[in-house]
Enzyme design. Structure first.
Site, short mmCIF file in Angstrom:
data_model
loop_
_atom_site.label_atom_id
_atom_site.label_comp_id
_atom_site.label_asym_id
_atom_site.label_seq_id
_atom_site.Cartn_x
_atom_site.Cartn_y
_atom_site.Cartn_z
N HIS A 101 0.93 -1.29 0.05
CA HIS A 101 -0.07 -0.14 0.01
C HIS A 101 0.66 1.26 0.06
CE1 HIS A 101 -3.66 -2.07 0.12
NE2 HIS A 101 -3.41 -2.61 1.46
N GLY A 102 1.97 1.30 0.30
CA GLY A 102 2.90 2.52 0.66
C GLY A 102 3.22 2.88 -0.71
N CYS A 103 3.77 4.18 -0.54
CA CYS A 103 3.92 4.79 -1.77
C CYS A 103 5.43 4.61 -2.32
CB CYS A 103 3.69 6.46 -1.86
SG CYS A 103 2.12 6.86 -2.43
N VAL A 104 6.09 4.52 -1.26
CA VAL A 104 7.64 4.58 -1.50
C VAL A 104 8.24 3.08 -1.00
CG1 VAL A 104 10.05 5.62 -1.14
CG2 VAL A 104 7.93 7.11 -1.47
N ASN B 42 8.38 7.56 -8.98
CA ASN B 42 8.79 6.27 -8.44
C ASN B 42 7.48 5.29 -8.60
OD1 ASN B 42 10.57 4.45 -6.58
ND2 ASN B 42 8.55 4.54 -5.43
#
Lengths: 104, 169
Positions: A101-104, B42
């Site tokens: 779920h995280g963006c990075v 990213n």
């Protein structure tokens, strides 16, 4: 929600085909999942998959690519080489985990 | 024995001759405006999209050594910062706002700009510096992020991004 059958075992999956039940997975299933998406599993691949499984248990969520490189010790370049184009999705699929779920 | 016929397998677009390319123009140098480009870049890389980042004008600070670790966020002139307008320009406000933003980013394990650029490079992004901005600021390669792909002008950029999706930040 749907089910899919691998090695004669019925597994619960989401609509995209990702496994949703942590305990239903084992390495044989992981192998089948990898084959299904054209990933040739080597020891380097397994190292990543095992990290994903362990980290999911510790953190309660699938690690992002960045976490796999910082905490899991496999650098980003290698991850893109092992699981080309869509590494995060491919890794989680093979590991029987939801997409991160995280963006990075 | 596998019953592959009954397997639901997601498509990861491996067969697609996907030439999808995303070019992100980073023209801002404040801390809050540095991140959207980095994060979207990213995300695109993680989806197999080819990514080019072009740093120009204030965005040049994102790739200038000595500045990239010290980007600031000021609530001045920004109603979205949720601060009474009269307070925003007071001494110390910018430092405080910057500190708070950096803290939030750290808590979410979002890397600082230099590390983020390295992550982008490792994931296959191309990073370009704007020729005009370099000239205006009297800077050259040695003053900039070591892993840049080059200092190019606007025409080069337009050629490079033929058919690409463009995002101006």
């Amino acid at each position: 929600m749907a089910t899919t059958v691998i090695n004669g075992k019925e597994l619960v999956v989401d609509d995209e085909g990702f496994m949703t039940q942590y305990d239903e997975w084992d390495e044989n299933i992981g192998q089948e999942l990898a084959t299904a998406i054209g990933v040739d599993m080597t020891d380097d691949h397994w190292k990543v998959i095992r990290f994903l499984r362990e980290d999911f248990q510790v953190k309660g969520e699938t690690p992002t690519i960045r976490r796999v490189s910082t905490a899991g010790g496999v650098d980003t370049k290698t991850l893109f080489r092992l699981f080309p184009k869509k590494p995060a999705k491919k890794m989680s699929y093979i590991a029987g985990l939801p997409k991160p779920h995280g963006c990075v | 024995m596998t019953a592959t016929a009954e397997m639901i397998v997601p498509s990861f677009d491996d067969d697609l001759e996907t030439d999808r390319t995303l070019a992100i123009i980073c023209s801002k140098g404040s801390l809050d405006m540095a991140y959207p480009g980095l994060i979207l870049g990213n995300a695109a890389l993680g989806e197999g999209v080819d990514v080019h980042l072009f740093f120009t004008f204030w965005g040049f600070d994102m790739i200038t050594k000595g500045r990239m670790e010290h980007l600031k966020f000021s609530p001045v002139g920004n109603p979205a910062a949720h601060m009474p307008a009269a307070l925003a320009p007071l001494p110390g406000m910018t430092s405080m706002a910057t500190h708070m933003m950096n803290k939030s980013l750290e808590e979410l394990d979002i890397p600082p700009v230099p590390e983020f650029l390295e992550l982008l490079k490792a994931s296959g992004a191309k990073l370009w510096a704007c020729r005009l901005s370099a000239d205006m600021n009297h800077l050259d390669e040695s003053d900039l992020f070591d892993d840049l792909d080059g200092i190019i002008n606007a025409s080069d950029f337009i050629e490079l991004t033929e058919g690409a999706q463009l995002l101006f930040i």
